[in-house]
Design an enzyme around this catalytic site. Structure first.
Site, PDB file in Angstrom:
ATOM      1  N   ASP A  42      74.096  64.691  33.597  1.00  0.00           N
ATOM      2  CA  ASP A  42      75.034  63.737  33.012  1.00  0.00           C
ATOM      3  C   ASP A  42      74.533  62.305  33.186  1.00  0.00           C
ATOM      4  O   ASP A  42      75.146  61.355  32.687  1.00  0.00           O
ATOM      5  CB  ASP A  42      76.448  63.912  33.544  1.00  0.00           C
ATOM      6  CG  ASP A  42      76.562  63.823  35.054  1.00  0.00           C
ATOM      7  OD1 ASP A  42      75.552  63.548  35.725  1.00  0.00           O
ATOM      8  OD2 ASP A  42      77.681  64.028  35.575  1.00  0.00           O
ATOM      9  N   SER A  43      73.385  62.152  33.842  1.00  0.00           N
ATOM     10  CA  SER A  43      72.679  60.865  33.855  1.00  0.00           C
ATOM     11  C   SER A  43      72.303  60.428  32.454  1.00  0.00           C
ATOM     12  O   SER A  43      71.970  59.257  32.230  1.00  0.00           O
ATOM     13  CB  SER A  43      71.424  60.960  34.731  1.00  0.00           C
ATOM     14  OG  SER A  43      70.642  62.092  34.382  1.00  0.00           O
ATOM     15  N   ASP A  81      74.575  69.913  33.626  1.00  0.00           N
ATOM     16  CA  ASP A  81      75.704  69.399  34.399  1.00  0.00           C
ATOM     17  C   ASP A  81      77.030  69.638  33.693  1.00  0.00           C
ATOM     18  O   ASP A  81      77.134  69.429  32.472  1.00  0.00           O
ATOM     19  CB  ASP A  81      75.554  67.886  34.601  1.00  0.00           C
ATOM     20  CG  ASP A  81      74.711  67.528  35.802  1.00  0.00           C
ATOM     21  OD1 ASP A  81      74.551  68.374  36.700  1.00  0.00           O
ATOM     22  OD2 ASP A  81      74.210  66.382  35.854  1.00  0.00           O
ATOM     23  N   LYS A 109      75.670  73.020  36.717  1.00  0.00           N
ATOM     24  CA  LYS A 109      75.713  72.334  38.000  1.00  0.00           C
ATOM     25  C   LYS A 109      77.032  71.599  38.151  1.00  0.00           C
ATOM     26  O   LYS A 109      77.485  70.931  37.216  1.00  0.00           O
ATOM     27  CB  LYS A 109      74.536  71.356  38.151  1.00  0.00           C
ATOM     28  CG  LYS A 109      74.497  70.650  39.505  1.00  0.00           C
ATOM     29  CD  LYS A 109      73.175  69.953  39.752  1.00  0.00           C
ATOM     30  CE  LYS A 109      73.033  68.678  38.963  1.00  0.00           C
ATOM     31  NZ  LYS A 109      74.009  67.630  39.384  1.00  0.00           N
ATOM     32  N   GLU A 111      79.478  69.118  40.962  1.00  0.00           N
ATOM     33  CA  GLU A 111      79.436  68.250  42.127  1.00  0.00           C
ATOM     34  C   GLU A 111      80.575  68.569  43.088  1.00  0.00           C
ATOM     35  O   GLU A 111      81.745  68.570  42.699  1.00  0.00           O
ATOM     36  CB  GLU A 111      79.530  66.776  41.698  1.00  0.00           C
ATOM     37  CG  GLU A 111      78.329  66.294  40.929  1.00  0.00           C
ATOM     38  CD  GLU A 111      78.379  64.802  40.610  1.00  0.00           C
ATOM     39  OE1 GLU A 111      77.513  64.352  39.854  1.00  0.00           O
ATOM     40  OE2 GLU A 111      79.289  64.120  41.125  1.00  0.00           O
ATOM     41  N   GLU A 178      72.061  64.984  47.452  1.00  0.00           N
ATOM     42  CA  GLU A 178      71.767  63.637  46.952  1.00  0.00           C
ATOM     43  C   GLU A 178      72.214  62.551  47.927  1.00  0.00           C
ATOM     44  O   GLU A 178      73.258  62.657  48.569  1.00  0.00           O
ATOM     45  CB  GLU A 178      72.450  63.399  45.601  1.00  0.00           C
ATOM     46  CG  GLU A 178      72.175  61.997  45.056  1.00  0.00           C
ATOM     47  CD  GLU A 178      72.549  61.805  43.599  1.00  0.00           C
ATOM     48  OE1 GLU A 178      72.334  60.691  43.083  1.00  0.00           O
ATOM     49  OE2 GLU A 178      73.053  62.760  42.977  1.00  0.00           O
TER      50      GLU A 178
END
Length: 261
Positions: A42-43, A81, A109, A111, A178
């Site tokens: 999602d970057s 993501d 993925k 978080e 991270e």
């Protein structure tokens, strides 16, 4: 699932490599280079879409980009993501994960650790591999008032260990760690049965590393994280090519009969 099992069983072997990609040609290049995992992160919100952070990225954005990357990937394990607010509940997490798999992802993925253990377990039970993500969580940037390095205090280390335990129990195949102090990242790696993948958590603290492709190649000069040294200057090359081309065009000698009278 075979690729996910290969990743899961690789702990202790050759360090794993993961790079982001958001488009077809980049995916083809990275796949041919031999990277183990390609992440449609999602970057993309910051590196390609011009958002200030990842909290503006939608499921539709991710499905669009993972489709393009999937068309350029044949060997690497393709992960996508789940963006913010798409896995708040177990039911929503399942629906979102299925959407991305339908678009071309081989894994998703998420978080978080303890807070989303049920979501991870449900997605895995549905036959979709999950890559976990603990430590600094970019989707929490607004909630936490910035990007806060984790693992500084005993309480933060305890929370990190709890999150690592949770994603292991839930069945994730590997876990990104991270923005975590190196000693804490090492502790997480030693505690985890599944491989850990570092980003901004020190060198050789985890079982592998992930990098954002634009950081690696010098493609986004407006912000370069301090923990990575670009291997190229793609932004500079693009600018140079554009300037040289414009100079050539502007030097054209136009036919006289085409000039205005």
């Amino acid at each position: 699932m075979e690729k996910a099992e290969a990743i899961r069983n690789s702990k202790g072997g050759t360090p794993l490599t993961m790079l982001t990609a958001y488009d077809y040609p980049t995916a083809k290049i990275l796949d041919a280079a031999g990277v183990d995992m390609i992440l449609v992160g999602d970057s993309v919100g910051m590196t390609l879409l011009g958002f200030p952070d990842t909290t503006h990225v939608t499921l539709a954005h991710m499905a669009h980009h993972v489709g393009a990357v999937a068309r350029g990937t044949s060997r690497a394990f393709l992960i996508c993501d789940l963006p913010i607010n798409t896995y708040t509940t177990v039911e929503q997490a399942l629906e979102s994960a299925r959407t991305l798999v339908k678009a071309g992802a081989e894994a998703v993925k998420l978080e978080g650790g303890v807070a989303i253990e049920a979501q991870i377990a449900a997605i895995v039970a549905d036959g979709i591999p999950v890559v976990a993500h603990v430590g600094l969580l970019p989707q929490k940037v607004l909630e936490e008032g910035g990007y806060k390095i984790k693992g500084k205090t005993d309480d933060e280390i305890t929370a990190l260990m709890d999150d690592i335990d949770a994603v292991n129990r839930a069945g994730a195949c590997c876990c990104v760690v991270e923005g975590t102090r190196p000693h804490a990242a090492r502790m997480a790696t030693e505690r985890s049965v599944i491989p850990t993948i570092a980003i901004g958590s020190g060198e050789a603290t985890c079982n592998g590393s992930v990098a954002v492709i634009t950081d690696l190649i010098g493609g986004f000069p407006w912000f370069v994280p301090g923990f990575i040294k670009p291997k190229g200057n793609v932004a500079g090359i693009i600018e140079q090519c554009a300037r040289e081309w414009m100079a050539e065009i502007r030097a054209w000698k136009l036919p006289q009969d085409s000039l205005p009278s």
